[in-house]
Design an enzyme around this catalytic site. Structure first.
Site, PDB file in Angstrom:
ATOM      1  N   ASP A  60      -8.063   3.045  -1.875  1.00 10.73           N
ATOM      2  CA  ASP A  60      -9.464   3.017  -2.303  1.00 10.73           C
ATOM      3  C   ASP A  60      -9.836   1.607  -2.759  1.00 10.73           C
ATOM      4  O   ASP A  60     -11.004   1.317  -3.024  1.00 10.73           O
ATOM      5  CB  ASP A  60      -9.764   4.078  -3.365  1.00 10.73           C
ATOM      6  CG  ASP A  60      -9.001   3.862  -4.642  1.00 10.73           C
ATOM      7  OD1 ASP A  60      -8.130   2.961  -4.694  1.00 10.73           O
ATOM      8  OD2 ASP A  60      -9.263   4.592  -5.623  1.00 10.73           O
ATOM      9  N   ASP A  99      -5.746   7.380   0.481  1.00 12.73           N
ATOM     10  CA  ASP A  99      -6.008   7.450  -0.964  1.00 12.73           C
ATOM     11  C   ASP A  99      -7.157   8.423  -1.236  1.00 12.73           C
ATOM     12  O   ASP A  99      -8.235   8.280  -0.646  1.00 12.73           O
ATOM     13  CB  ASP A  99      -6.435   6.054  -1.438  1.00 12.73           C
ATOM     14  CG  ASP A  99      -5.799   5.655  -2.743  1.00 12.73           C
ATOM     15  OD1 ASP A  99      -5.097   6.481  -3.361  1.00 12.73           O
ATOM     16  OD2 ASP A  99      -6.002   4.491  -3.141  1.00 12.73           O
ATOM     17  N   LYS A 129      -2.572  10.056  -1.428  1.00 12.33           N
ATOM     18  CA  LYS A 129      -2.176   9.518  -2.728  1.00 12.33           C
ATOM     19  C   LYS A 129      -3.233   9.878  -3.749  1.00 12.33           C
ATOM     20  O   LYS A 129      -4.427   9.879  -3.434  1.00 12.33           O
ATOM     21  CB  LYS A 129      -2.012   7.995  -2.661  1.00 12.33           C
ATOM     22  CG  LYS A 129      -1.608   7.382  -4.014  1.00 12.33           C
ATOM     23  CD  LYS A 129      -1.199   5.934  -3.881  1.00 12.33           C
ATOM     24  CE  LYS A 129      -2.337   4.963  -3.900  1.00 12.33           C
ATOM     25  NZ  LYS A 129      -3.181   4.995  -5.108  1.00 12.33           N
ATOM     26  N   GLU A 131      -4.233   9.341  -8.133  1.00 11.18           N
ATOM     27  CA  GLU A 131      -3.916   8.530  -9.312  1.00 11.18           C
ATOM     28  C   GLU A 131      -3.721   9.392 -10.556  1.00 11.18           C
ATOM     29  O   GLU A 131      -4.364  10.431 -10.710  1.00 11.18           O
ATOM     30  CB  GLU A 131      -5.045   7.527  -9.576  1.00 11.18           C
ATOM     31  CG  GLU A 131      -5.109   6.420  -8.541  1.00 11.18           C
ATOM     32  CD  GLU A 131      -6.055   5.283  -8.921  1.00 11.18           C
ATOM     33  OE1 GLU A 131      -6.616   5.293 -10.048  1.00 11.18           O
ATOM     34  OE2 GLU A 131      -6.239   4.385  -8.085  1.00 11.18           O
ATOM     35  N   GLU A 199       2.139   0.783 -10.898  1.00  5.13           N
ATOM     36  CA  GLU A 199       1.284  -0.417 -10.849  1.00  5.13           C
ATOM     37  C   GLU A 199       1.169  -1.087 -12.218  1.00  5.13           C
ATOM     38  O   GLU A 199       0.826  -0.427 -13.220  1.00  5.13           O
ATOM     39  CB  GLU A 199      -0.121  -0.050 -10.332  1.00  5.13           C
ATOM     40  CG  GLU A 199      -1.041  -1.277 -10.292  1.00  5.13           C
ATOM     41  CD  GLU A 199      -2.318  -1.116  -9.489  1.00  5.13           C
ATOM     42  OE1 GLU A 199      -2.493  -0.062  -8.831  1.00  5.13           O
ATOM     43  OE2 GLU A 199      -3.136  -2.059  -9.524  1.00  5.13           O
TER      44      GLU A 199
HETATM   45  O1  KIV Z   1      -5.971   1.363  -3.546  1.00  5.14           O
HETATM   46  C1  KIV Z   1      -4.955   0.659  -3.447  1.00  5.14           C
HETATM   47  O2  KIV Z   1      -4.913  -0.348  -2.739  1.00  5.14           O
HETATM   48  C2  KIV Z   1      -3.786   1.062  -4.205  1.00  5.14           C
HETATM   49  C3  KIV Z   1      -2.584   0.154  -4.170  1.00  5.14           C
HETATM   50  C4  KIV Z   1      -2.790  -0.983  -5.067  1.00  5.14           C
HETATM   51  C5  KIV Z   1      -1.338   0.892  -4.491  1.00  5.14           C
HETATM   52  O3  KIV Z   1      -3.797   2.072  -4.843  1.00  5.14           O
END
Ligand code: KIV
Length: 297
Positions: A60, A99, A129, A131, A199
């Site tokens: 994202d 994401d 993914k 968060e 991160e």
């Molecule tokens: O959105 C993204 O690019 C991320 C990475 C930094 C892991 O979540």
């Protein structure tokens, strides 16, 4: 015949097999560092394919790097899905992770599963993914895994909730905060995540948490102890203005080259240097003469 334009055909290794979940586990077992990079369109996907990376994340972060939003908060699932479809078209071998954007999975397990299905069905992602490692993120991860979709978790600095974390800054710098990150990582692992991102946490904290991790962990600003590393495409290639985060290593400086190339094009158009005769198409002299007669009538 490939439908890909010839100038987009990267020198890919045709013998390379697609990366699967077992491939990732095997590499982790062998201690082979995992390489992940973000991509947001066809050319960035082709570059990732040519480089032979293990995983590609349609992050994202694309909200900021390619869509120009001030943060990752505003980007929608529809917008990220369009980027993910372009990336899918450019990839053959890396494992593709999509994401889930802010607001697309937090409300309920049903919402999370429905959005995750879209990334798999509409964009061909291998996994999604999400968060955060609090109770609700863990529950959402569990629900998506139960629906049959592999989930990558993400702890430490989680940009979607950066405001609540006090801004874009390293996390886990007190014993209590570090212990919370460790708890979150373990909870996501227990929920069935196939992998995690750490991160912006102290290297020493990552090292301690890694002793308890069984699944592959990819770090960004988390030091060398993780099983692999990820960087944002535009950060590592220098396609941005400004320095970026402390953990960014630049491997190229493309923005100045892009600016210089466009400035040279503009100057050539304005001076008449472009297009030159070799950029034009010819027509047979007789055909041209006939054509001139036709239009002069
Ligand atoms: O959105 C993204 O690019 C991320 C990475 C930094 C892991 O979540």
């Amino acid at each position: 015949m490939s439908s890909m334009p010839a100038n987009m055909q990267a020198p890919v290794d045709a013998s390379r097999l697609p990366v699967t979940l077992p491939t990732l586990v095997e590499k982790q077992r062998l201690g082979e560092p995992l390489v992940m990079v973000t991509a947001y369109d066809f050319p960035s996907a082709r570059a990732a394919e040519a480089a032979g990376v293990d995983l590609v994340l349609v992050g994202d972060s694309g909200a900021m790097t390619v869509l120009g939003y001030p943060s990752t908060v505003a980007v929608t699932a529809d917008e990220l899905l369009m980027l993910a479809r372009a990336v899918r078209r450019g990839l053959r071998t890396p494992f593709l992770v999509g994401d889930l954007p802010f607001g697309s999975y937090e409300i309920s397990g049903e919402q999370a599963v429905a959005t995750a299905f879209r990334f798999v069905k509409e964009a061909g992602c291998d996994a999604v993914k999400l968060e955060g490692g609090g109770a609700s993120s863990v529950a959402r991860a569990r629900a998506i895994v139960a629906a049959g979709i592999p989930v990558m978790g993400h702890v430490g600095l989680t940009p979607q909730t950066a405001t609540a974390l006090g801004g874009y800054k390293a996390q886990g710098r007190s014993a209590v905060a570090a212990a919370r990150i460790a708890e979150e990582a373990l909870a996501l692992q227990e929920a069935g995540c196939f992998s995690l991102v750490f991160e912006a946490i102290p290297s020493a904290v990552a090292e301690v948490v890694m002793e308890r991790m069984e699944i592959p962990v990819i770090g960004i600003g988390a030091g060398p102890a993780t099983d692999g590393q990820v960087l944002v495409f535009h950060d590592l290639l220098g396609i941005r203005e400004g320095r970026g985060a402390r953990f960014v290593q630049r491997y190229a400086e493309l923005q100045p080259q892009m600016n210089a190339g466009l400035a040279a094009f503009a100057a050539d158009v304005r001076s008449g240097a472009y297009p030159a005769p070799e950029h034009g198409y010819a027509i047979d002299a007789a055909e041209l003469a006939t054509f001139k007669k036709m239009v002069s009538r």
